[in-house]
Design a protein around this motif. Structure first.
Motif, PDB file in Angstrom:
ATOM      1  N   ASN A 197     125.057 -42.843 -30.761  1.00  0.00           N
ATOM      2  CA  ASN A 197     124.543 -41.636 -30.110  1.00  0.00           C
ATOM      3  C   ASN A 197     124.270 -40.556 -31.160  1.00  0.00           C
ATOM      4  OD1 ASN A 197     126.989 -40.205 -30.630  1.00  0.00           O
ATOM      5  ND2 ASN A 197     127.898 -41.079 -28.779  1.00  0.00           N
ATOM      6  N   ASP A 198     123.682 -39.466 -30.740  1.00  0.00           N
ATOM      7  CA  ASP A 198     123.298 -38.405 -31.670  1.00  0.00           C
ATOM      8  C   ASP A 198     124.501 -37.764 -32.352  1.00  0.00           C
ATOM      9  OD1 ASP A 198     120.611 -38.812 -31.236  1.00  0.00           O
ATOM     10  OD2 ASP A 198     120.463 -37.285 -29.677  1.00  0.00           O
ATOM     11  N   ASP A 199     125.643 -37.704 -31.665  1.00  0.00           N
ATOM     12  CA  ASP A 199     126.850 -37.143 -32.286  1.00  0.00           C
ATOM     13  C   ASP A 199     127.325 -38.003 -33.459  1.00  0.00           C
ATOM     14  OD1 ASP A 199     126.889 -34.998 -30.527  1.00  0.00           O
ATOM     15  OD2 ASP A 199     128.274 -35.985 -29.128  1.00  0.00           O
ATOM     16  N   GLU A 200     127.271 -39.313 -33.296  1.00  0.00           N
ATOM     17  CA  GLU A 200     127.669 -40.218 -34.383  1.00  0.00           C
ATOM     18  C   GLU A 200     126.717 -40.113 -35.568  1.00  0.00           C
ATOM     19  OE1 GLU A 200     129.715 -43.992 -32.204  1.00  0.00           O
ATOM     20  OE2 GLU A 200     127.597 -43.626 -31.753  1.00  0.00           O
ATOM     21  N   VAL A 201     125.431 -40.008 -35.289  1.00  0.00           N
ATOM     22  CA  VAL A 201     124.440 -39.883 -36.353  1.00  0.00           C
ATOM     23  C   VAL A 201     124.648 -38.562 -37.092  1.00  0.00           C
ATOM     24  CG1 VAL A 201     121.964 -39.670 -36.848  1.00  0.00           C
ATOM     25  CG2 VAL A 201     122.768 -41.376 -35.204  1.00  0.00           C
ATOM     26  N   ARG A 202     124.889 -37.486 -36.362  1.00  0.00           N
ATOM     27  CA  ARG A 202     125.109 -36.182 -36.992  1.00  0.00           C
ATOM     28  C   ARG A 202     126.393 -36.180 -37.817  1.00  0.00           C
ATOM     29  NH1 ARG A 202     122.996 -31.459 -37.485  1.00  0.00           N
ATOM     30  NH2 ARG A 202     124.269 -29.603 -37.670  1.00  0.00           N
TER      31      ARG A 202
END
Length: 90
Positions: free
Chosen positions: A16-21
């Protein structure tokens, strides 16, 4: 610092975007040498995190594989087992 960056490709469910960030933050911290930038460098730091996160998301969205998706829980268990073996006291 970089030990916290985990592979994000080919998992079910996808990263998800949180993991990528979070991975982007770790990368920028490593490259810059800052765990927390000074007030004068905060804007540059945040801009770099956004750019790395966008590039990472684009990469993950465009990669393909024939391998079956990995299970997050199984991979976490493998990491814990490797860590326990590595840091076990004799």
């Amino acid at each position: 610092m970089c030990r916290n960056i985990r592979p994000l490709f080919n998992f079910d469910p996808p990263a998800n975007d949180d993991e990528v960030r979070a991975a982007a933050i770790q990368f920028v911290r490593k490259v810059s040498g800052y765990t927390k930038p000074s007030a004068a460098n905060t804007a540059a730091f945040d801009e770099a995190v956004d750019a790395v996160a966008a590039a990472s998301r684009a990469l993950l969205d465009n990669l393909t594989t024939n391998a079956p998706p990995k299970n997050r829980e199984e991979e976490a268990a493998k990491r814990k087992a490797r860590s326990a073996a590595r840091f076990a006291t004799a």
